[in-house]
Design a protein around this motif. Structure first.
Motif, PDB file in Angstrom:
ATOM      1  N   ARG A 134      49.146  24.671  28.695  1.00 14.96           N
ATOM      2  CA  ARG A 134      49.530  23.328  28.489  1.00 14.96           C
ATOM      3  C   ARG A 134      50.510  23.164  26.959  1.00 14.96           C
ATOM      4  NH1 ARG A 134      43.944  22.553  29.315  1.00 14.96           N
ATOM      5  NH2 ARG A 134      43.871  23.013  27.089  1.00 14.96           N
ATOM      6  N   ALA A 135      51.409  22.373  26.892  1.00 15.76           N
ATOM      7  CA  ALA A 135      52.527  22.451  26.184  1.00 15.76           C
ATOM      8  C   ALA A 135      52.196  22.410  24.674  1.00 15.76           C
ATOM      9  CB  ALA A 135      53.504  20.898  26.136  1.00 15.76           C
ATOM     10  N   ASP A 136      51.071  22.458  24.266  1.00 19.95           N
ATOM     11  CA  ASP A 136      49.934  22.397  23.177  1.00 19.95           C
ATOM     12  C   ASP A 136      49.875  23.891  22.722  1.00 19.95           C
ATOM     13  OD1 ASP A 136      47.972  21.212  24.473  1.00 19.95           O
ATOM     14  OD2 ASP A 136      47.530  19.745  23.010  1.00 19.95           O
ATOM     15  N   SER A 137      49.062  24.215  23.959  1.00 20.49           N
ATOM     16  CA  SER A 137      48.842  25.588  23.729  1.00 20.49           C
ATOM     17  C   SER A 137      48.972  26.796  23.209  1.00 20.49           C
ATOM     18  CB  SER A 137      48.658  26.257  25.269  1.00 20.49           C
ATOM     19  OG  SER A 137      48.106  25.559  26.054  1.00 20.49           O
ATOM     20  N   GLU A 138      48.101  27.126  21.963  1.00 17.37           N
ATOM     21  CA  GLU A 138      48.687  28.127  21.110  1.00 17.37           C
ATOM     22  C   GLU A 138      49.031  30.107  21.998  1.00 17.37           C
ATOM     23  OE1 GLU A 138      45.883  28.940  18.193  1.00 17.37           O
ATOM     24  OE2 GLU A 138      46.240  26.794  17.819  1.00 17.37           O
ATOM     25  N   ARG A 139      48.004  29.841  22.987  1.00 20.83           N
ATOM     26  CA  ARG A 139      48.465  30.540  24.162  1.00 20.83           C
ATOM     27  C   ARG A 139      47.945  30.441  25.314  1.00 20.83           C
ATOM     28  NH1 ARG A 139      42.923  35.217  21.386  1.00 20.83           N
ATOM     29  NH2 ARG A 139      42.885  33.531  22.194  1.00 20.83           N
ATOM     30  N   PRO A 140      48.722  31.269  26.019  1.00 23.86           N
ATOM     31  CA  PRO A 140      48.582  30.907  27.602  1.00 23.86           C
ATOM     32  C   PRO A 140      47.463  31.049  28.515  1.00 23.86           C
ATOM     33  CG  PRO A 140      49.374  33.422  27.119  1.00 23.86           C
ATOM     34  CD  PRO A 140      49.645  33.513  25.913  1.00 23.86           C
ATOM     35  N   ILE A 141      47.166  30.709  29.226  1.00 22.80           N
ATOM     36  CA  ILE A 141      46.140  29.482  29.266  1.00 22.80           C
ATOM     37  C   ILE A 141      45.764  30.685  31.171  1.00 22.80           C
ATOM     38  CG2 ILE A 141      45.039  27.939  31.569  1.00 22.80           C
ATOM     39  CD1 ILE A 141      45.411  26.044  28.897  1.00 22.80           C
ATOM     40  N   ALA A 142      46.990  30.993  32.170  1.00 22.74           N
ATOM     41  CA  ALA A 142      46.780  31.514  33.449  1.00 22.74           C
ATOM     42  C   ALA A 142      48.008  32.385  33.261  1.00 22.74           C
ATOM     43  CB  ALA A 142      46.868  30.700  33.778  1.00 22.74           C
ATOM     44  N   LEU A 143      47.841  33.159  34.030  1.00 20.34           N
ATOM     45  CA  LEU A 143      49.305  34.394  35.112  1.00 20.34           C
ATOM     46  C   LEU A 143      49.201  33.275  36.392  1.00 20.34           C
ATOM     47  CD1 LEU A 143      50.754  36.623  35.097  1.00 20.34           C
ATOM     48  CD2 LEU A 143      48.737  37.621  36.354  1.00 20.34           C
ATOM     49  N   ASP A 144      50.236  32.664  35.833  1.00 18.60           N
ATOM     50  CA  ASP A 144      51.372  31.889  37.142  1.00 18.60           C
ATOM     51  C   ASP A 144      51.778  32.785  38.301  1.00 18.60           C
ATOM     52  OD1 ASP A 144      50.637  29.650  37.565  1.00 18.60           O
ATOM     53  OD2 ASP A 144      52.661  28.748  37.784  1.00 18.60           O
ATOM     54  N   CYS A 145      52.318  33.672  37.634  1.00 14.12           N
ATOM     55  CA  CYS A 145      53.247  34.676  38.778  1.00 14.12           C
ATOM     56  C   CYS A 145      52.902  35.884  37.968  1.00 14.12           C
ATOM     57  CB  CYS A 145      54.687  34.118  38.273  1.00 14.12           C
ATOM     58  SG  CYS A 145      56.132  34.891  39.747  1.00 14.12           S
ATOM     59  N   LEU A 146      53.294  36.722  39.137  1.00 10.84           N
ATOM     60  CA  LEU A 146      52.705  37.758  39.433  1.00 10.84           C
ATOM     61  C   LEU A 146      53.902  38.969  40.650  1.00 10.84           C
ATOM     62  CD1 LEU A 146      52.246  41.058  37.859  1.00 10.84           C
ATOM     63  CD2 LEU A 146      49.588  40.710  38.951  1.00 10.84           C
ATOM     64  N   GLN A 147      54.597  39.661  40.228  1.00 11.13           N
ATOM     65  CA  GLN A 147      55.914  40.648  41.412  1.00 11.13           C
ATOM     66  C   GLN A 147      56.552  41.751  41.259  1.00 11.13           C
ATOM     67  OE1 GLN A 147      58.561  37.199  41.521  1.00 11.13           O
ATOM     68  NE2 GLN A 147      58.818  37.832  43.175  1.00 11.13           N
ATOM     69  N   VAL A 148      56.030  42.519  41.805  1.00 10.92           N
ATOM     70  CA  VAL A 148      56.743  43.767  41.932  1.00 10.92           C
ATOM     71  C   VAL A 148      57.196  44.040  43.221  1.00 10.92           C
ATOM     72  CG1 VAL A 148      56.048  46.379  41.712  1.00 10.92           C
ATOM     73  CG2 VAL A 148      54.732  44.513  40.359  1.00 10.92           C
ATOM     74  N   ARG A 149      58.713  45.069  42.842  1.00 14.33           N
ATOM     75  CA  ARG A 149      59.682  44.276  44.212  1.00 14.33           C
ATOM     76  C   ARG A 149      59.162  45.814  44.861  1.00 14.33           C
ATOM     77  NH1 ARG A 149      64.530  42.865  42.987  1.00 14.33           N
ATOM     78  NH2 ARG A 149      65.172  42.407  40.989  1.00 14.33           N
ATOM     79  N   ALA A 150      59.124  45.556  46.248  1.00 13.29           N
ATOM     80  CA  ALA A 150      58.766  45.988  47.096  1.00 13.29           C
ATOM     81  C   ALA A 150      59.130  47.423  47.118  1.00 13.29           C
ATOM     82  CB  ALA A 150      59.414  45.478  48.766  1.00 13.29           C
ATOM     83  N   THR A 151      60.741  47.961  46.728  1.00 16.58           N
ATOM     84  CA  THR A 151      60.836  49.188  46.714  1.00 16.58           C
ATOM     85  C   THR A 151      59.947  50.162  45.415  1.00 16.58           C
ATOM     86  OG1 THR A 151      62.485  48.529  44.949  1.00 16.58           O
ATOM     87  CG2 THR A 151      62.543  48.849  47.308  1.00 16.58           C
ATOM     88  N   VAL A 152      58.699  49.784  44.700  1.00 22.72           N
ATOM     89  CA  VAL A 152      58.172  50.155  44.007  1.00 22.72           C
ATOM     90  C   VAL A 152      56.626  51.113  44.316  1.00 22.72           C
ATOM     91  CG1 VAL A 152      56.411  50.216  41.662  1.00 22.72           C
ATOM     92  CG2 VAL A 152      58.345  48.729  41.900  1.00 22.72           C
ATOM     93  N   ALA A 153      56.829  52.142  44.515  1.00 25.14           N
ATOM     94  CA  ALA A 153      56.323  53.158  45.532  1.00 25.14           C
ATOM     95  C   ALA A 153      54.390  52.932  45.048  1.00 25.14           C
ATOM     96  CB  ALA A 153      56.382  55.090  45.414  1.00 25.14           C
ATOM     97  N   ASP A 154      54.403  52.461  43.842  1.00 24.37           N
ATOM     98  CA  ASP A 154      52.677  52.366  43.271  1.00 24.37           C
ATOM     99  C   ASP A 154      52.668  51.109  42.405  1.00 24.37           C
ATOM    100  OD1 ASP A 154      50.285  52.159  42.721  1.00 24.37           O
ATOM    101  OD2 ASP A 154      50.819  54.693  40.778  1.00 24.37           O
ATOM    102  N   PRO A 155      52.457  49.565  43.308  1.00 27.54           N
ATOM    103  CA  PRO A 155      53.079  48.347  42.649  1.00 27.54           C
ATOM    104  C   PRO A 155      51.450  47.640  41.683  1.00 27.54           C
ATOM    105  CG  PRO A 155      52.239  48.003  45.102  1.00 27.54           C
ATOM    106  CD  PRO A 155      53.014  49.918  45.012  1.00 27.54           C
ATOM    107  N   VAL A 156      50.729  49.043  42.011  1.00 29.02           N
ATOM    108  CA  VAL A 156      49.120  48.429  41.188  1.00 29.02           C
ATOM    109  C   VAL A 156      49.579  49.028  39.696  1.00 29.02           C
ATOM    110  CG1 VAL A 156      46.873  49.557  41.074  1.00 29.02           C
ATOM    111  CG2 VAL A 156      47.347  48.428  43.053  1.00 29.02           C
ATOM    112  N   SER A 157      49.911  50.562  39.606  1.00 33.36           N
ATOM    113  CA  SER A 157      49.941  50.792  37.951  1.00 33.36           C
ATOM    114  C   SER A 157      50.721  49.954  37.242  1.00 33.36           C
ATOM    115  CB  SER A 157      50.315  52.579  38.316  1.00 33.36           C
ATOM    116  OG  SER A 157      51.505  53.184  37.394  1.00 33.36           O
ATOM    117  N   VAL A 158      52.087  49.639  38.171  1.00 30.88           N
ATOM    118  CA  VAL A 158      53.457  48.879  36.866  1.00 30.88           C
ATOM    119  C   VAL A 158      52.698  47.663  37.074  1.00 30.88           C
ATOM    120  CG1 VAL A 158      55.713  47.541  37.336  1.00 30.88           C
ATOM    121  CG2 VAL A 158      54.972  50.032  38.636  1.00 30.88           C
ATOM    122  N   ALA A 159      52.320  46.993  37.847  1.00 24.13           N
ATOM    123  CA  ALA A 159      51.079  46.080  37.379  1.00 24.13           C
ATOM    124  C   ALA A 159      50.045  45.849  36.461  1.00 24.13           C
ATOM    125  CB  ALA A 159      50.932  45.085  39.000  1.00 24.13           C
ATOM    126  N   THR A 160      49.559  47.007  36.652  1.00 29.01           N
ATOM    127  CA  THR A 160      48.818  46.793  35.241  1.00 29.01           C
ATOM    128  C   THR A 160      48.794  47.341  33.708  1.00 29.01           C
ATOM    129  OG1 THR A 160      47.081  48.264  36.970  1.00 29.01           O
ATOM    130  CG2 THR A 160      46.594  48.799  35.037  1.00 29.01           C
TER     131      THR A 160
END
Length: 312
Positions: free
Chosen positions: A66-92
């Protein structure tokens, strides 16, 4: 590989914004990101990138608050390029870096079409995100139905079975406690494993007091003889009106009163000329889902929520 917030590089925010909104799971467009930045609901320190040694962006994570939040509340978008062989590792690794900087593990909201589980491209996209969330500590999963009401559905009339009145904070606190007993809401059940009903009620009240809706909207639902039947907490998001919270006390369940309370919330927002009312309920909460169906609310998506156990 480098993992960093967009505050670390003068051009990083532009690179994060320009990242293509592609893939089977809907992502955020550059225009939407700029709108959220202008509203202070996205912030440069909450936007993180993963880049290879040549400076090519391999992944991005955008957290929301929210506009007055001190820290983020939620992850809203997570993307890894399709060319990445191990998206789990990069995302983690990207999520771990962000969580370490925030000193918290915000939940991950993943918005999916209602038929996602029957579409292979979506099940694959969900699988690596779910695994990355698990590895970074977001091990509790809840799936929720997202509903929406529009004026085309019509405004329900009052049946006269219940009356609705304003109440004190003490009365609402007690009502929150009473309706949590034997709840079918998964998050409520999970929370009650680690805290008592009064603690949870205080947290629920604080959450709705912090939402964009007004405290003056809240109503206690009573039978005609003044017996408490439940509560109605119309609310709002930064984008539209929201059902918020409603419940029936255990001894009054099974009488159709949930329909009356939902109708009261719908009437309230409709009177305020709301063009859209949103709501969510767990897939496992069959009676509440049935009430939304009867009230002409339509399912628009399934929201998968990944969060850390014990998260507030």
């Amino acid at each position: 590989m480098r993992f960093f917030p967009t505050t670390a590089d003068p051009t990083a925010l532009d690179r994060a914004t320009a990242y293509p909104a592609d893939g089977p799971i809907a992502a955020l467009t550059a225009e939407r990101i700029r709108e959220e930045l202008d509203a202070n609901q996205f912030r440069p320190e909450w936007a993180w990138l993963a880049e290879d040694e040549d400076g090519h962006v391999l992944a991005r994570a955008l957290w929301w608050g929210r506009a007055d939040s001190e820290r983020p509340i939620a992850l809203d978008c997570l993307q890894v390029r399709a060319t990445v062989a191990d998206p789990v590792s990069v995302a983690t690794r990207l999520l771990d870096a962000g969580h370490a900087a925030f000193g918290a593990r915000p939940l991950y909201n993943l918005s999916l079409p209602a038929d996602w589980s029957s579409r292979s491209e979506l099940t694959e996209a969900v699988a690596w995100r779910r695994e990355a969330g698990l590895r970074t500590g977001l091990s509790r999963e809840i799936q929720r139905l997202r509903y929406e009401w529009t004026p085309a559905a019509g405004v329900p009339e009052a049946s006269g079975r219940l009356t609705f009145r304003e109440g004190s904070d003490e009365e609402f606190l007690e009502a929150f406690v009473r309706v949590s007993a034997d709840s079918l809401d998964q998050a409520t059940c999970d929370e009650l494993r680690t805290k008592n009903a009064w603690q949870l009620a205080e947290e629920d009240m604080k959450f709705y007091l912090d939402c964009p809706g007004e405290r003056s909207w809240w109503r206690l639902a009573e039978l005609l003889d003044g017996t408490l039947a439940g509560l109605a907490v119309p609310s709002a998001t930064p984008y539209n009106r929201n059902v918020g919270y409603l419940g029936v006390v255990p001894e009054q369940r099974g009488k159709g009163l949930v329909d009356e309370i939902l109708a009261e919330i719908t009437r309230f927002h409709a009177t305020e000329r709301a063009e859209r009312i949103t709501a969510t309920t767990d897939i496992t909460n069959v009676p509440m889902a049935a009430a939304f169906d009867r009230a002409e609310y339509e399912v628009t998506e399934i929201r998968m929520v990944l969060e850390a156990p014990g998260a507030a």
